[in-house]
Design a protein around this motif. Structure first.
Motif, PDB file in Angstrom:
ATOM      1  N   ASP A 185       1.556   5.988 -12.382  1.00 25.56           N
ATOM      2  CA  ASP A 185       1.789   5.670 -10.982  1.00 25.56           C
ATOM      3  C   ASP A 185       0.463   5.814 -10.220  1.00 25.56           C
ATOM      4  N   TYR A 186       0.319   4.990  -9.206  1.00 25.58           N
ATOM      5  CA  TYR A 186      -0.854   5.022  -8.326  1.00 25.58           C
ATOM      6  C   TYR A 186      -1.120   6.450  -7.807  1.00 25.58           C
ATOM      7  N   LEU A 187      -0.023   7.147  -7.560  1.00 21.59           N
ATOM      8  CA  LEU A 187      -0.106   8.523  -7.067  1.00 21.59           C
ATOM      9  C   LEU A 187      -0.981   9.417  -7.948  1.00 21.59           C
TER      10      LEU A 187
ATOM     11  N   VAL B  31      -1.634  11.064  11.200  1.00 16.34           N
ATOM     12  CA  VAL B  31      -0.881  12.211  11.713  1.00 16.34           C
ATOM     13  C   VAL B  31      -1.564  13.534  11.355  1.00 16.34           C
ATOM     14  N   PHE B  32      -2.099  13.632  10.150  1.00 17.74           N
ATOM     15  CA  PHE B  32      -2.789  14.879   9.775  1.00 17.74           C
ATOM     16  C   PHE B  32      -4.086  15.022  10.568  1.00 17.74           C
ATOM     17  N   LEU B  33      -4.818  13.905  10.714  1.00 16.05           N
ATOM     18  CA  LEU B  33      -6.107  13.970  11.424  1.00 16.05           C
ATOM     19  C   LEU B  33      -5.902  14.431  12.865  1.00 16.05           C
TER      20      LEU B  33
ATOM     21  N   PHE C  17       0.797  -1.231   0.000  1.00 21.35           N
ATOM     22  CA  PHE C  17       0.000   0.000   0.000  1.00 21.35           C
ATOM     23  C   PHE C  17       0.831   1.283   0.000  1.00 21.35           C
ATOM     24  N   GLY C  18       2.123   1.169  -0.090  1.00 22.34           N
ATOM     25  CA  GLY C  18       2.961   2.373  -0.130  1.00 22.34           C
ATOM     26  C   GLY C  18       2.868   3.171   1.162  1.00 22.34           C
ATOM     27  N   GLN C  19       3.134   2.488   2.277  1.00 23.61           N
ATOM     28  CA  GLN C  19       2.950   3.169   3.569  1.00 23.61           C
ATOM     29  C   GLN C  19       4.234   3.838   4.067  1.00 23.61           C
ATOM     30  N   TYR C  20       4.270   5.118   3.921  1.00 23.97           N
ATOM     31  CA  TYR C  20       5.374   5.927   4.471  1.00 23.97           C
ATOM     32  C   TYR C  20       4.732   7.094   5.207  1.00 23.97           C
ATOM     33  N   PHE C  21       4.922   7.111   6.500  1.00 23.59           N
ATOM     34  CA  PHE C  21       4.149   8.076   7.287  1.00 23.59           C
ATOM     35  C   PHE C  21       4.878   9.403   7.454  1.00 23.59           C
ATOM     36  N   THR C  22       4.099  10.450   7.417  1.00 27.65           N
ATOM     37  CA  THR C  22       4.669  11.801   7.439  1.00 27.65           C
ATOM     38  C   THR C  22       5.121  12.181   8.848  1.00 27.65           C
ATOM     39  N   PRO C  23       6.338  12.697   9.002  1.00 27.94           N
ATOM     40  CA  PRO C  23       6.759  13.179  10.321  1.00 27.94           C
ATOM     41  C   PRO C  23       5.823  14.315  10.783  1.00 27.94           C
TER      42      PRO C  23
ATOM     43  N   TYR D 135      -9.977   8.539   4.249  1.00 21.67           N
ATOM     44  CA  TYR D 135     -10.023   7.171   3.724  1.00 21.67           C
ATOM     45  C   TYR D 135      -8.734   6.471   4.097  1.00 21.67           C
ATOM     46  N   GLU D 136      -8.832   5.174   4.278  1.00 16.59           N
ATOM     47  CA  GLU D 136      -7.635   4.356   4.475  1.00 16.59           C
ATOM     48  C   GLU D 136      -8.000   2.935   4.073  1.00 16.59           C
ATOM     49  N   ILE D 137      -7.141   2.343   3.287  1.00 14.22           N
ATOM     50  CA  ILE D 137      -7.421   1.005   2.768  1.00 14.22           C
ATOM     51  C   ILE D 137      -7.039  -0.080   3.779  1.00 14.22           C
TER      52      ILE D 137
ATOM     53  N   GLY E 257      -2.576  15.705   2.645  1.00 10.78           N
ATOM     54  CA  GLY E 257      -2.038  14.406   3.025  1.00 10.78           C
ATOM     55  C   GLY E 257      -0.799  14.017   2.245  1.00 10.78           C
ATOM     56  N   ASN E 258      -0.561  12.732   2.294  1.00  7.98           N
ATOM     57  CA  ASN E 258       0.629  12.137   1.694  1.00  7.98           C
ATOM     58  C   ASN E 258       0.136  10.884   0.985  1.00  7.98           C
ATOM     59  N   PRO E 259      -0.252  11.017  -0.282  1.00  2.00           N
ATOM     60  CA  PRO E 259      -0.864   9.884  -0.969  1.00  2.00           C
ATOM     61  C   PRO E 259       0.151   8.770  -1.242  1.00  2.00           C
TER      62      PRO E 259
ATOM     63  N   LEU F  31     -10.514  16.849   3.759  1.00  2.00           N
ATOM     64  CA  LEU F  31     -10.372  15.429   3.423  1.00  2.00           C
ATOM     65  C   LEU F  31      -8.907  15.011   3.490  1.00  2.00           C
ATOM     66  N   GLU F  32      -8.668  13.848   4.110  1.00  3.53           N
ATOM     67  CA  GLU F  32      -7.354  13.190   4.062  1.00  3.53           C
ATOM     68  C   GLU F  32      -7.603  11.877   3.300  1.00  3.53           C
ATOM     69  N   PRO F  33      -7.203  11.770   2.044  1.00  4.87           N
ATOM     70  CA  PRO F  33      -7.631  10.623   1.237  1.00  4.87           C
ATOM     71  C   PRO F  33      -6.917   9.300   1.525  1.00  4.87           C
ATOM     72  N   SER F  34      -5.833   9.323   2.278  1.00  3.72           N
ATOM     73  CA  SER F  34      -5.091   8.077   2.555  1.00  3.72           C
ATOM     74  C   SER F  34      -4.382   8.286   3.883  1.00  3.72           C
ATOM     75  N   CYS F  35      -5.137   8.181   4.974  1.00  2.59           N
ATOM     76  CA  CYS F  35      -4.688   8.816   6.228  1.00  2.59           C
ATOM     77  C   CYS F  35      -3.632   8.060   7.007  1.00  2.59           C
ATOM     78  N   GLY F  36      -3.318   6.816   6.634  1.00  4.01           N
ATOM     79  CA  GLY F  36      -2.275   6.084   7.351  1.00  4.01           C
ATOM     80  C   GLY F  36      -2.579   6.001   8.832  1.00  4.01           C
ATOM     81  N   GLU F  37      -1.605   6.385   9.658  1.00  3.85           N
ATOM     82  CA  GLU F  37      -1.823   6.335  11.110  1.00  3.85           C
ATOM     83  C   GLU F  37      -2.554   7.578  11.617  1.00  3.85           C
TER      84      GLU F  37
ATOM     85  N   GLU G  70     -12.108   2.179   3.103  1.00  2.78           N
ATOM     86  CA  GLU G  70     -12.301   1.724   1.724  1.00  2.78           C
ATOM     87  C   GLU G  70     -11.292   2.467   0.861  1.00  2.78           C
ATOM     88  N   SER G  71     -11.172   2.009  -0.363  1.00  3.76           N
ATOM     89  CA  SER G  71     -10.187   2.633  -1.234  1.00  3.76           C
ATOM     90  C   SER G  71     -10.691   3.981  -1.725  1.00  3.76           C
ATOM     91  N   PHE G  72      -9.835   4.977  -1.591  1.00  2.28           N
ATOM     92  CA  PHE G  72     -10.182   6.308  -2.096  1.00  2.28           C
ATOM     93  C   PHE G  72     -10.352   6.275  -3.617  1.00  2.28           C
ATOM     94  N   VAL G  73      -9.620   5.383  -4.254  1.00  2.06           N
ATOM     95  CA  VAL G  73      -9.673   5.303  -5.718  1.00  2.06           C
ATOM     96  C   VAL G  73     -11.089   4.972  -6.188  1.00  2.06           C
TER      97      VAL G  73
HETATM   98  C1  LIG Z   1       2.369   7.354   1.991  1.00  2.00           C
HETATM   99  S1  LIG Z   1       1.256   6.715   3.185  1.00  2.00           S
HETATM  100  C2  LIG Z   1       0.820   8.164   4.029  1.00  2.00           C
HETATM  101  C3  LIG Z   1      -0.097   8.005   5.166  1.00  2.00           C
HETATM  102  C4  LIG Z   1      -0.516   9.285   5.839  1.00  2.00           C
HETATM  103  N1  LIG Z   1      -1.244  10.145   4.926  1.00  2.00           N
HETATM  104  C5  LIG Z   1       0.668  10.017   6.391  1.00  2.00           C
HETATM  105  O1  LIG Z   1       0.957  11.078   5.842  1.00  2.00           O
HETATM  106  O2  LIG Z   1       1.322   9.578   7.331  1.00  2.00           O
HETATM  107  C6  LIG Z   1      -0.094   6.310   2.155  1.00  2.00           C
HETATM  108  C7  LIG Z   1      -1.254   5.638   2.830  1.00  2.00           C
HETATM  109  O3  LIG Z   1      -2.232   5.366   1.844  1.00  2.00           O
HETATM  110  C8  LIG Z   1      -2.877   4.156   2.155  1.00  2.00           C
HETATM  111  N2  LIG Z   1      -3.513   3.690   0.916  1.00  2.00           N
HETATM  112  C9  LIG Z   1      -2.961   2.983  -0.102  1.00  2.00           C
HETATM  113  N3  LIG Z   1      -3.859   2.782  -1.065  1.00  2.00           N
HETATM  114  C10 LIG Z   1      -5.005   3.393  -0.673  1.00  2.00           C
HETATM  115  C11 LIG Z   1      -6.282   3.544  -1.246  1.00  2.00           C
HETATM  116  N4  LIG Z   1      -6.574   3.034  -2.427  1.00  2.00           N
HETATM  117  N5  LIG Z   1      -7.213   4.243  -0.573  1.00  2.00           N
HETATM  118  C12 LIG Z   1      -6.927   4.777   0.637  1.00  2.00           C
HETATM  119  N6  LIG Z   1      -5.745   4.652   1.244  1.00  2.00           N
HETATM  120  C13 LIG Z   1      -4.783   3.977   0.590  1.00  2.00           C
HETATM  121  C14 LIG Z   1      -1.769   3.291   2.690  1.00  2.00           C
HETATM  122  O4  LIG Z   1      -2.259   2.224   3.469  1.00  2.00           O
HETATM  123  C15 LIG Z   1      -0.958   4.306   3.493  1.00  2.00           C
HETATM  124  O5  LIG Z   1      -1.391   4.322   4.815  1.00  2.00           O
END
Ligand SMILES: C[S@@+](CC[C@H](N)C(=O)[O-])C[C@H]1O[C@@H](n2cnc3c(N)ncnc32)[C@H](O)[C@@H]1O
Length: 462
Positions: free
Chosen positions: A128-130, A47-49, A13-19, A63-65, A95-97, A39-45, A79-82
Motif C-alpha cells: 500500500d502507498y501508506l 490542519v496539523f500545520l 491522492f487518498g484525501q481524507y482530512f483529519t478532524p 509536503y503536499e502533492i 500527520g495522516n498519510p 515534518l508533516e509529510p502529506s499536509c492536505g489542507e 512535491e511528492s514526499f515519496v
Molecule cells: C489522508 S490525506 C491527509 C491530509 C492531512 N494530513 C490531514 O490530516 O488532514 C493525505 C494527503 O496526502 C496527499 N498526498 C498524496 N500523495 C502524496 C505524496 N506523494 N506526497 C505528498 N502528499 C501526498 C494528498 O493529496 C492528501 O492531501
C-alpha cells in the motif's frame, strides 16, 4: 471543505482530512519543544500545520502533492514526499498519510513507486502507498524522534507489510497506540483506524500502552481525553502489551493471548513446507487453511427471498415435496442455528401450464411477485420466474452429511465471537451463508471442527 475538492483528485491522492479535535489530540501526544523540527509529510489542507503554528511551533516542513491545498502555509513543498530528496532529520513527524492499495493507484503513482529505492527494497505490488510514508518517515527521524500518525490498522497484521513491521521493530519502539473500530473518523472510510506514537531509538521501552475504542460513534474531545487517561467506560478497553517482535503479526492483544496465538500458529504450520507452492516467495511459513480439511461453498441464490418462503400456505402433496429446508445468515448462532425456514423449490424444466396444475397454491402465490422475479439477474440464461436463479454448490449441499454454516460476511467489530453453527444433512444455506463440509480425508469429526472454529482463540487470531 472536503466538498470543494475535485472528486477524482481526492480519490487519486487518498484525501481524507483529519478532524481538528483528532489532530489536536495527536499533537498533544508529542513530546517536543518550540525548537523542535517538525515534518508533516502529506499536509492536505493543513490542519496539523495550523494547530502547530497556533501552539508556537515554527520550525515546520510539509509536503503536499496537490497544489490546490494548504496554500496559506509557506512551509509546504509542493512535491511528492515519496520522491523528495529529504536529507534533514526531524524531531517529530506527524500527520495522516495517504493510504491507497497498489491496485487502486494511478499509473503515474505506480511508476513513481517502482522507481523508488525504498519501495523496491521493501515493498511490492501487494503493498500500500501508506507503507512507504511510514518507512520513509522513520528514516527521517533523529534518534529519539517521534512518529505520530493516524492511519488504517491493516499494515499491523497483513503478510505483505511484514518488511515494514520488521524495519520498525529494529528502528525503535511504540509508546502508545489507540485503536478505533467502527468509529467513523473519516467520511466513507470503513477500515479500522489507529493512532500510534513510535519513537526511533536504539534503546527500547518494554511496554506499549494500548487503548481500544469500540463504538460506532463520532469521536469527541471528551472520548479522546478519557482514552488518553485510561478512564474506564463501556466502549473502552485498555491494555499494556510487550513491544512487538520481528516476523510476527502485531495484534493488539494481551501478552497472554499473543502467547496462545503463537502456539496456535506454530501448530498450524504445514509440516512439509517444500511441497507447497510459494507464490510470492515471501511467506517463510505456510499455514494450513480450513480448505485443506474441508470443502467450502457459498449458498444458493433465489434472487428474491421473500417470494420463495413458504408462509403458512395450505400445500398439496406435490407442493409438500417441492420445498427445501433452509438456514439464513440471520438465524445462525455459535454452535446451533435458531431456526429453519421452508422455501419453495420447484423442479427444473416445468412448463408454466404444469406449474399451475401441479402446484396451484404456489402458482397463485408467485403471481404477486412475477414482475419482480422476471427482473432478477438471470446469469445469462432464461430462468422461469418460479425457479431459483443460481444453484451454486448444489451437489455439495446435497451430500448426506452434517455441515457447518457461517455468515459469508460478518461485522465482527462489536462482537467477541463468530457464528459457526452445525446443521443437519438436508439443510441448505442461502446466499449469505458459507457452508463447510468435512473432507473424507480429514481425521477430525465435523463436531470437532465446529468446536475448533468457535474457540475464542480462533476469533482472536482472525
Ligand atoms: C489522508 S490525506 C491527509 C491530509 C492531512 N494530513 C490531514 O490530516 O488532514 C493525505 C494527503 O496526502 C496527499 N498526498 C498524496 N500523495 C502524496 C505524496 N506523494 N506526497 C505528498 N502528499 C501526498 C494528498 O493529496 C492528501 O492531501
Amino acid at each position: 471543505m472536503e466538498g470543494t475538492i475535485n472528486q477524482s483528485t481526492k480519490n487519486k491522492f487518498g484525501q481524507y482530512f483529519t478532524p481538528k479535535a483528532v489532530a489536536d489530540f495527536m499533537i498533544e501526544m508529542a513530546d517536543v519543544s518550540p525548537h523542535s523540527k517538525i515534518l508533516e509529510p502529506s499536509c492536505g489542507e493543513g490542519v496539523f500545520l495550523d494547530l502547530l503554528q497556533q501552539k508556537g511551533y515554527n520550525r515546520l516542513t510539509a509536503y503536499e502533492i496537490d497544489q490546490e491545498l494548504a496554500q496559506k502555509f509557506s512551509c509546504v513543498k509542493y512535491e511528492s514526499f515519496v520522491s523528495a530528496k529529504a536529507e534533514e532529520k526531524f524531531d517529530l513527524i506527524i500527520g495522516n498519510p495517504p493510504y491507497i492499495r497498489w491496485k487502486n493507484l494511478e499509473n503515474d503513482l505506480k511508476q513513481e513507486l517502482s522507481a523508488n529505492p525504498i519501495w523496491v527494497q521493501y515493498f511490492n505490488s501487494l503493498c500500500d502507498y501508506l507503507y512507504i510514508f511510514i518507512l520513509k518517515s522513520v528514516e527521517l527521524l533523529h534518534e529519539n524522534g517521534q512518529l505520530i500518525f493516524i492511519c488504517p490498522e491493516y499494515w499491523m497484521n497483513t503478510t505483505h507489510s511484514a518488511s515494514l513491521r520488521n524495519y520498525m521493530v529494529q528502528a525503535g519502539y511504540f509508546e502508545e497506540i489507540y485503536h478505533f473500530n467502527e468509529t467513523p473518523i473519516f467520511d466513507k472510510v470503513t477500515v479500522s483506524i489507529v493512532i500510534f506514537k513510535f519513537v526511533k531509538s536504539k534503546e527500547k521501552k518494554e511496554k506499549i500502552r494500548v487503548a481500544k475504542f469500540y463504538a460506532n460513534q463520532k469521536l469527541t474531545v471528551e472520548t479522546l481525553k478519557n482514552l488518553k487517561n485510561q478512564i474506564p467506560f463501556k466502549e473502552a478497553e485498555y491494555l499494556t502489551v510487550s513491544q512487538f517482535k520481528t516476523n510476527e503479526r502485531w495484534l493488539l492483544q494481551s501478552d497472554e493471548t499473543r502467547r496462545e496465538l503463537s502456539i496456535l500458529e506454530s501448530n498450524c504450520i504445514k509440516k512439509k513446507p517444500n511441497s507447497i507452492l510459494n507464490l510470492f516467495g515471501e511467506g517463510k511459513t505456510e499455514f494450513h487453511a480450513i480448505g485443506d480439511f474441508c470443502d467450502i461453498g457459498n449458498g444458493l441464490v433465489s434472487g428474491l427471498d421473500k417470494a420463495f418462503q413458504v408462509n403458512g400456505h395450505a400445500l398439496n402433496e406435490n407442493e409438500l415435496k417441492a420445498t427445501l429446508n433452509v438456514i439464513k445468515a440471520k438465524d445462525l448462532k455459535p454452535f446451533l442455528a435458531k431456526g429453519i425456514t421452508q422455501y419453495i423449490f420447484m423442479p427444473e424444466g416445468l412448463e408454466e401450464k404444469d406449474f399451475n396444475e401441479i402446484y396451484p397454491n404456489f402458482y397463485t402465490h408467485f403471481q404477486k411477485y412475477k414482475t419482480e422475479l422476471e427482473n432478477r439477474y438471470q446469469y445469462n440464461r432464461k430462468i422461469n420466474y418460479w425457479e431459483w436463479v443460481f444453484l451454486r454448490n448444489f451437489n455439495l449441499f446435497s451430500k448426506a452429511e452434517k455441515r457447518i454454516f457461517v455468515p459469508c460476511k460478518e461485522r465482527i467489530s462489536n462482537k467477541d465471537h463468530f457464528r459457526f453453527a452445525l446443521a443437519d444433512e438436508g439443510i441448505f444455506p442461502t446466499q449469505d451463508v458459507t457452508a463447510i463440509f468435512r473432507k473424507p480425508t480429514a481425521k477430525e469429526s465435523i463436531e470437532y471442527i465446529l468446536a475448533y472454529l468457535n474457540n475464542p482463540i480462533i476469533f482472536d487470531w482472525l
